[in-house]
Design a protein around this motif. Sequence first.
Motif, PDB file in Angstrom:
ATOM      1  N   ARG A  37      63.648 -38.916   6.145  1.00  0.00           N
ATOM      2  CA  ARG A  37      62.910 -39.030   7.417  1.00  0.00           C
ATOM      3  C   ARG A  37      63.510 -38.078   8.447  1.00  0.00           C
ATOM      4  O   ARG A  37      62.796 -37.366   9.155  1.00  0.00           O
ATOM      5  CB  ARG A  37      63.010 -40.474   7.906  1.00  0.00           C
ATOM      6  N   GLU A  78      60.216 -30.931  12.439  1.00  0.00           N
ATOM      7  CA  GLU A  78      59.221 -30.976  13.528  1.00  0.00           C
ATOM      8  C   GLU A  78      59.786 -30.388  14.808  1.00  0.00           C
ATOM      9  O   GLU A  78      59.162 -29.551  15.453  1.00  0.00           O
ATOM     10  CB  GLU A  78      58.846 -32.426  13.832  1.00  0.00           C
ATOM     11  N   GLU A  79      60.972 -30.844  15.178  1.00  0.00           N
ATOM     12  CA  GLU A  79      61.587 -30.373  16.426  1.00  0.00           C
ATOM     13  C   GLU A  79      61.830 -28.884  16.392  1.00  0.00           C
ATOM     14  O   GLU A  79      61.596 -28.168  17.374  1.00  0.00           O
ATOM     15  CB  GLU A  79      62.921 -31.096  16.663  1.00  0.00           C
ATOM     16  N   ASP A 138      62.508 -34.506   7.953  1.00  0.00           N
ATOM     17  CA  ASP A 138      61.166 -34.238   8.472  1.00  0.00           C
ATOM     18  C   ASP A 138      61.193 -34.099   9.987  1.00  0.00           C
ATOM     19  O   ASP A 138      60.546 -33.222  10.565  1.00  0.00           O
ATOM     20  CB  ASP A 138      60.211 -35.366   8.092  1.00  0.00           C
ATOM     21  N   GLN A 139      61.944 -34.964  10.639  1.00  0.00           N
ATOM     22  CA  GLN A 139      61.973 -34.952  12.103  1.00  0.00           C
ATOM     23  C   GLN A 139      62.651 -33.698  12.636  1.00  0.00           C
ATOM     24  O   GLN A 139      62.215 -33.099  13.614  1.00  0.00           O
ATOM     25  CB  GLN A 139      62.686 -36.199  12.632  1.00  0.00           C
TER      26      GLN A 139
END
Lengths: 321, 569, 151
Positions: B419, B426-427, B422-423
Amino acid sequence: MGDLTTQANQMATRLRDGEVAALARAISLVDSREELGSQIHRAVRPYAGEAEVIGITGPPGAGKSTLLNALVSELRSQNKRVAVVAVDPSSPITGGAVLGDRTRMGEHTSDSGVFIRSLAARGHLGGLSASILKIIDLVDAAGWDVVLLETVGAGQSETEVAEVADINVVVNAPGLGDDVQAIKAGILEIADVLVVNKADSPLAQRTERQLKAMLQLRREECADVPVINTVATTGEGVDELLSAINEKANTKFSTSKNKRLIDRVRRLVAQEAAMQAKQVVLSDQHPATLALFESILAGECGYEEATMQLMTQSYAHTECA
Amino acid sequence: MSASLSEQGFCEKEAKESPLDVAENQWKEDYAKQIGDNNQDIKNMSGITVEPLYTPDNIKDTDAYLKQSGYPGQFPYTRGIYSTMHRGKTWTQRQLVGLGTPADYNKRVRTMLELGANAISLLPCNSGFRGVDCDVVPLPLLGTCGTVVNNVDHMDTCLEQVPIDQISAAMNDPSPFTLFAFMLNVAKRRGISWDKITGTSNQSDYISHFVANHMFYRLSLAGSRRVLVDHIEFCREHVPNWNPMSVVGQHIQQTGATLAETVGFTLSSAIQHAEDCLARGMDPDEILPRFTFFFDVSINFFEEVAKFRAARRIWARIARDRLGAKDPKSWRLKFHAQTSGVDLTAQQPLNNIARTAVQAMAGIFGGLQSMHTDAYDEPFTTPTAKTAKIAVATQNILREEAHLCDVIDPLGGSYYIERLTDQMEEEALVVMAKIDAAGGMYKAVEVGLVQTMCGESSMANQELIESGKKRIVGVNCYQDEEEEKIEVETTRPDPVLMQKHIDEFKEFKKNRSEDAVAKALDNLTRAANSDDENVFASVVEATGVGVTHGEIISCLRAELGFGHPLIVA
Amino acid sequence: MEKVFPNITDIPARALITKIGFDGHDRGSRIVAAYLRDAGMEVIYTPPWQEIEAVVQLALQEDVDLIGISSLATDHLIVPELMQKLSDAGLSEIEVFIGGIIPEQERPMLIEAGLGGIFGPGSSREEIVECAQRLAATARLRKQQAMAVAS
């Protein structure tokens, strides 16, 4: 205050003799509005007036400081003694400031023919121009040939400060977000020379066209405002800029040196007048004035007429406090 | 029964292989090929066999798994760029060394090699970074943070008895890469052909320097750009096994950017450098396989692991889809990591050994290819021989005793790590979009956008420390009032030896051919002013006839511009 | 320590934040510049690698009250030279403080050379600002007194 006058005269003499410490200290005293500072200024005032004062302003990111650095180099190569006065805004909350203009001028720090002073605007609500002008008088009297006055062209007070200069150069660059919208209208009005810096950018031509278009909209004598292309990082175009400045100076002050000084004083007095008149009107509680305001509301009198009436009739014979 | 069994068998034979099976089999094949002699069974203390890789047994969405994670050595390389990773070949131990005279350097680097380091790294003196030779510098400032190397002879001494045709070398030297030029000349002297030279121009990323480390640039922004592309072009042709491009995330993170911002800025820089090369007509597959990355690894353990996994995934897609590279070698983000000095404290310094171990672990789990670990006295001084040994031992312990090499991407599959990866992705992509909107990294740095963003993050971090929200043991919590001041040796070069070094250098300048030097500098000047001559090639030639480090840089500064910070505080 | 303020307390103090020698790591000096600005001072900020001569000229032209040097490597070793040059130029009223990595054994030398403050890692914003304000006030007082004597 005999002591103070003696001190002032001594400082004034040392300053005029070219002693850097005296000039630097005198600037601090004037900047902090001390009585001693005022006296020193008045003592040197008759001896000021020789230096050419060139204002450099423009939006952040245009490369003013780099251009300034290149201008200093160019002037030094012509054996001129150059002073730079750079004004940065002060924080309205803390009153402090970071004065970073010297960052671009490292190569001149060891040159005794260059004097650099960084000033914070100090959040003066008015009178910044007057303060700066006194400081320029000091620098002038100390024997510097050219004074480059750098401000960030972002707000109204900066526009006012620019009026201290004889010739105003407004520096732009392509790709600053909104392009020429970044230049505030007021600055464009007072520009004597326009610069497109970073002229090696593919967008530079567009910026030049936009500037010329804006000039046409705003001014009749737009043809008289040259637009110079520079690449401050390499020095390209800087000699052209200097020529344009000199030409402008010759045209504007072709009659006399005194005209230049009187013009400068006139502009400053106009600013002061506006500020003082504003203060007076804001605190005016005279019944006649209040009645005048009522008549504006009732549509009996327009704003402009009412103001004219107030100025000529009510204040013409009023003593200024 | 037998009917149903044979039915089963019949059905299995007919069933098509799923994409997951394909990927898995491909990985198994690659693994077997690459593991070679290292193909051993490993059992842990409890007698359980340790497999090289663990995958979800029941993957519901195999497409998502393959798209986001995949197998090690397969696009998008989230789990690692090679199919064997550290199980096949442990990370390279590349400790930074830099102090004193070339003789001091040589002594230390040979000790490191004996202790198990398998690559070398050279850090020049601060005076060298500023581009001046030792004969114009006050004695106390020489050799305190790096080695004084101003000509080819000095480099020769640094590398005495170091087999540069077998050992990978990192030169921590920004444009115009004079140290590497010295090294190439040393290779020539020793009859070593340049295709045997391996290593990296470790500080070639001028963009990262203008953002975050004023220590490392000498030329103007535009000048640095020109010389970098020349350098890449030269190496592509003449030193094909050298990595001329090291995209640096270290400074940006150390200056205060968040970990996600660091990935965003670093990859945006990589795009900029690649595009500059493509603009010169180079092919992506000619240059990208020789792009390496250099990251800081901090003590934010899980975040770091996720950061590296996300970075690999993003870069693979950019290299293939945006830059048009077709060779898988171009898609692989290979990186060196240095444990972050920013986390180390001057208070209770022995605690730094624990910190470095945790940072190193994060890097290992993050899948680095090469690592430097800091010594515990880093907050005070350039490491002594004693403390440098502990730093190396830390890596050895993690490998030999904690067996961190046995499994590839062991944290893969952790709900948290997947997780978080993925985060972080994104950032980072948000930051990259901002840079794209500003016209690319070069433009963004020119106008100060990146510097401002880093400055804001830096102040935010400082506030967290001051308010005590960010807790640092020994600094704002668990302070030791009666902390016994431990003896911290300060390393300083022997002033007598350093003076001798300076005197010998002055002699050298007297004895070399001034004609050859003048001619070489003319060539260099001409190359800098031309549009199609290779500046780095001229640097290599010039250093070969005795032109010194300081002379080269003065010359290029005059022609290509002096490097100044682009914005103020 | 009792606060010492001259009678021109509202005027912002002028401080120079700079680095001499060769080290270029300036994250710390930027932070201190921001601290001083937020405390109401006018901070002249230069990039690293300033020559001592240049710092002296700058201090003279800008009439600074205070100089803050950041030193992380061994650049603090040439600070006594800076102090001497400041004194030679008639600028001995200016107060100087230093922050960064200064080994214990080298601190006495700096204090003897006249430094008003030494800040190692872990120094708080409050400590640094308090010291800077105190030093700036002292410098101003000395300048005032020097001027009074001269006339």
